[in-house]
Design an enzyme around this catalytic site. Structure first.
Site, PDB file in Angstrom:
ATOM      1  N   CYS A 117       2.863  -5.228   5.786  1.00  0.00           N
ATOM      2  CA  CYS A 117       1.749  -4.241   5.833  1.00  0.00           C
ATOM      3  C   CYS A 117       0.399  -4.885   6.046  1.00  0.00           C
ATOM      4  O   CYS A 117       0.013  -5.528   5.255  1.00  0.00           O
ATOM      5  CB  CYS A 117       1.756  -3.162   4.620  1.00  0.00           C
ATOM      6  N   CYS A 120      -2.375  -3.326   3.498  1.00  0.00           N
ATOM      7  CA  CYS A 120      -2.306  -3.579   2.205  1.00  0.00           C
ATOM      8  C   CYS A 120      -0.851  -3.835   1.593  1.00  0.00           C
ATOM      9  O   CYS A 120      -0.639  -5.291   1.700  1.00  0.00           O
ATOM     10  CB  CYS A 120      -3.022  -2.142   1.528  1.00  0.00           C
ATOM     11  N   SER A 121      -0.143  -3.034   1.192  1.00  0.00           N
ATOM     12  CA  SER A 121       1.275  -3.343   0.378  1.00  0.00           C
ATOM     13  C   SER A 121       2.091  -2.161   0.774  1.00  0.00           C
ATOM     14  O   SER A 121       3.126  -2.223  -0.054  1.00  0.00           O
ATOM     15  CB  SER A 121       1.014  -3.581  -0.955  1.00  0.00           C
ATOM     16  N   CYS A 122       2.050  -1.394   1.947  1.00  0.00           N
ATOM     17  CA  CYS A 122       3.026  -0.331   2.168  1.00  0.00           C
ATOM     18  C   CYS A 122       4.448  -1.119   2.260  1.00  0.00           C
ATOM     19  O   CYS A 122       4.805  -1.933   2.981  1.00  0.00           O
ATOM     20  CB  CYS A 122       2.632   0.384   3.517  1.00  0.00           C
TER      21      CYS A 122
HETATM   22 FE    FE Z   1      -0.313  -0.588   3.371  1.00  0.00          FE
END
Ligand code: FE
Length: 213
Positions: A117, A120-122
């Site tokens: 991602c 961010c952190s998906c």
């Molecule tokens: Fe994300």
């Protein structure tokens, strides 16, 4: 609460948050408390429901994803459904993707898939649990796009030069899962034995499934 839209809103976000607004608590902590108390005050949710939802979230682990991968390896009809509509195929195994959609990307002898991602952190939390710290790091998010082969090598994964690397950028709405190639030498193995070879990292695409000893 995660997976409710907005790039994993409130969880481990790397975007610069607004300045802390209450002694020691970050923006998202304050937001979480405010929303939770409001939901309870308005009688929309009971504390027990929130606790149960958090517990269900915390109980997710890569075992869910491993089960999906092993089933796809032994059941070609399931594999076809999984590649066609990952969300529906997982639901048929009792794994609900919530508001996100799942796309399963298949490794072949020509193509190897890797997930990131960049924003961010998906991450497919429903199938893999919480993302590892390195997945959320700025270094991984930027480098895996520019130099995937080098990053994979740092994970100990050496791929032949003629294998094309495809990097998939996850979003709030669309999460990916890598369907790795079934290792050779596993012909006689049961579905549960196969699932034990499937690790979190190989479903992200930075490693390959374990080879039986
Ligand atoms: Fe994300």
């Amino acid at each position: 609460m995660s997976d409710t839209g907005g790039h994993d809103a409130g969880h481990d976000h790397d975007h610069t948050p607004p300045p802390d607004s209450s002694e020691g608590l970050g923006h998202y902590n304050v937001m979480e408390i405010a929303v939770r108390e409001l939901l309870i005050d308005k009688g929309i949710l009971e504390p027990g429901q929130i606790r149960a939802a958090v517990e269900a979230m915390d109980s997710r682990s890569p075992e869910g994803g491993a089960k999906v991968v092993a089933k796809a390896w032994v059941d070609s009809e399931f594999k076809a459904r999984l590649l066609d509509d990952g969300t529906a195929a997982c639901a048929s195994l009792g794994i609900e993707m919530g508001p996100t959609r799942l796309a399963v990307v298949e490794d072949t002898s020509e193509v190897h898939n890797v997930l990131v991602c960049t924003l961010c952190s998906c991450y497919p939390r429903m199938l893999l649990g919480l993302p590892p710290d390195w997945y959320k790091s700025r270094e991984y998010r930027s480098r895996v796009v520019r130099e995937p082969r080098t990053v994979l090598r740092e994970f100990g994964t050496e791929l032949p030069d003629d294998v094309t690397l495809r990097v998939h950028d996850s979003t709030a709405e669309l999460r990916y899962l890598v369907l790795p190639m079934r290792p050779t030498g596993t012909e006689g193995m049961s579905e549960s034995e196969l699932a034990a070879l499937v690790t979190r990292d190989c479903m992200i695409g930075v490693t390959l499934p374990g080879v039986p000893a």
